[in-house]
Motif scaffolding. Structure first.
Motif, PDB file in Angstrom:
ATOM      1  N   ALA A 186       4.902   9.020  -5.911  1.00 33.57           N
ATOM      2  CA  ALA A 186       3.957   7.904  -5.924  1.00 33.57           C
ATOM      3  C   ALA A 186       3.249   7.793  -7.269  1.00 33.57           C
ATOM      4  O   ALA A 186       3.009   6.686  -7.764  1.00 33.57           O
ATOM      5  N   VAL A 212       1.521  -2.022  -6.627  1.00 29.54           N
ATOM      6  CA  VAL A 212       0.746  -1.212  -5.681  1.00 29.54           C
ATOM      7  C   VAL A 212      -0.662  -1.770  -5.541  1.00 29.54           C
ATOM      8  O   VAL A 212      -1.387  -1.929  -6.521  1.00 29.54           O
ATOM      9  N   TYR A 222      -2.484   2.125 -13.849  1.00 30.80           N
ATOM     10  CA  TYR A 222      -2.880   1.684 -12.512  1.00 30.80           C
ATOM     11  C   TYR A 222      -4.394   1.806 -12.390  1.00 30.80           C
ATOM     12  O   TYR A 222      -4.951   2.891 -12.562  1.00 30.80           O
ATOM     13  N   ASP A 225       0.861  -1.179   0.000  1.00 28.66           N
ATOM     14  CA  ASP A 225       0.000   0.000   0.000  1.00 28.66           C
ATOM     15  C   ASP A 225       0.898   1.229   0.000  1.00 28.66           C
ATOM     16  O   ASP A 225       1.854   1.318   0.787  1.00 28.66           O
ATOM     17  N   LEU A 226       0.594   2.179  -0.861  1.00 27.25           N
ATOM     18  CA  LEU A 226       1.491   3.308  -1.114  1.00 27.25           C
ATOM     19  C   LEU A 226       0.853   4.613  -0.644  1.00 27.25           C
ATOM     20  O   LEU A 226      -0.307   4.900  -0.958  1.00 27.25           O
ATOM     21  N   LEU A 239       3.074   4.520  -9.649  1.00 27.67           N
ATOM     22  CA  LEU A 239       1.855   3.953 -10.237  1.00 27.67           C
ATOM     23  C   LEU A 239       1.991   3.808 -11.749  1.00 27.67           C
ATOM     24  O   LEU A 239       1.498   2.841 -12.336  1.00 27.67           O
ATOM     25  N   LEU A 258      -2.726   9.542  -1.998  1.00 33.47           N
ATOM     26  CA  LEU A 258      -1.886  10.678  -2.363  1.00 33.47           C
ATOM     27  C   LEU A 258      -2.476  11.946  -1.760  1.00 33.47           C
ATOM     28  O   LEU A 258      -3.680  12.183  -1.854  1.00 33.47           O
ATOM     29  N   SER A 306      -2.997  -0.388  -3.130  1.00 26.96           N
ATOM     30  CA  SER A 306      -3.831   0.802  -2.980  1.00 26.96           C
ATOM     31  C   SER A 306      -2.919   2.004  -2.841  1.00 26.96           C
ATOM     32  O   SER A 306      -1.754   1.884  -2.436  1.00 26.96           O
ATOM     33  N   ALA A 307      -3.447   3.187  -3.188  1.00 21.38           N
ATOM     34  CA  ALA A 307      -2.643   4.409  -3.136  1.00 21.38           C
ATOM     35  C   ALA A 307      -3.423   5.526  -2.459  1.00 21.38           C
ATOM     36  O   ALA A 307      -4.624   5.697  -2.701  1.00 21.38           O
ATOM     37  N   LEU A 354      -7.593   4.377  -5.356  1.00 20.71           N
ATOM     38  CA  LEU A 354      -6.779   5.588  -5.282  1.00 20.71           C
ATOM     39  C   LEU A 354      -7.579   6.688  -4.595  1.00 20.71           C
ATOM     40  O   LEU A 354      -8.673   7.038  -5.037  1.00 20.71           O
TER      41      LEU A 354
END
Length: 256
Positions: A95, A106, A188, A84-85, A99, A111, A108-109, A192
């Protein structure tokens, strides 16, 4: 300034994916200290980006290379699957490149505070001031105040800002000022969440629309009452938002 470790292993065995936290510009991985106690049940990786923290003597190689460096360091720490990012500011820009270049790594992200708009007059002035006054203690103190950092975090922010090489700061700022979302971000397709502080700059808040255009699955939200480095400004709020997101939900305190 003492070294801050990159790997924070969970106290007990866990099947949960590791969480990778990418720090902002002119700070280092120590900015994530307020998150560690709240995520002791997860393995957390907080890599220093090139040119910052323990890597302050390294040059800035460009965002694509920094993204590849992040994936290589995570893999080097024994994580060869998905993670997870999380990225804030410069970390969010990095990030996005992760992606785009390694979408399969990844899960989940999240940001936040991503400055994606090409530089207008205000941003160019900001970059110019940073270049001119990067060796001035008063400048970093003023930045800490603008970002709403609590008193106990300001001294560390100032000292680290003074430690960053002028060449690193200039190269990084030039790339940030260019703006834009890498076209390959569309590769990706996973979860997100993109946020910005309600009191962050207009350019950062407008950047949410850029992320939504590049990644239609993105959920975009404003964080009530927050400035730029809000993981330090209000750790409890940040930790709650992140915890909800890692569990597959958007915290209802966020503004739609």
């Amino acid at each position: 300034m003492s070294a801050f470790p990159e790997v924070h292993a969970a106290g007990t065995a866990t099947a949960e994916r590791p969480v990778v936290l990418l720090h902002g510009g002119n700070v280092a991985n120590w900015m994530w200290e307020p998150q560690l106690s709240a995520f002791g049940d997860r393995t957390v990786l907080t890599p220093d980006l090139p040119g910052f923290g323990e890597r302050v003597r390294e040059g800035w190689p460009g965002l694509d290379a920094v993204a590849d460096d992040v994936v290589a360091r995570v893999t080097g720490h024994g994580v060869d699957g998905q993670f997870d990012l999380v990225g804030l500011s410069l970390g969010a820009l990095t990030a996005l490149r992760v992606l785009a270049r390694n979408p399969d790594r990844v899960s989940s992200a999240f940001l936040t505070s991503a400055p994606l708009m090409s530089a207008g007059a205000g941003m160019r002035l900001y970059c110019g001031l940073q270049s001119a006054f990067s060796r001035a203690r008063w400048y970093w103190r003023a930045q800490a105040a603008v970002f709403g950092l609590p008193e106990d975090a300001r001294a560390r922010y100032v000292e680290h800002g003074l430690s960053v090489r002028r060449e690193t700061a200039s190269a990084m700022a030039a790339e940030v000022c260019a703006g834009g979302v890498p076209a390959e971000v569309g590769r990706y397709t996973g979860p997100l969440l993109a946020t910005a502080g309600e009191k962050d700059s207009a350019a950062v808040r407008r950047s949410l629309a850029e992320i939504a255009r590049a990644a239609p699955q993105a959920r975009t939200r404003l964080v009530p009452g927050m400035h730029h480095i809000w993981n330090v400004e209000d750790p409890d709020l940040f930790n709650g938002v992140l915890r909800a997101w890692l569990g597959g939900a958007v915290d209802p305190r966020l503004l739609g």
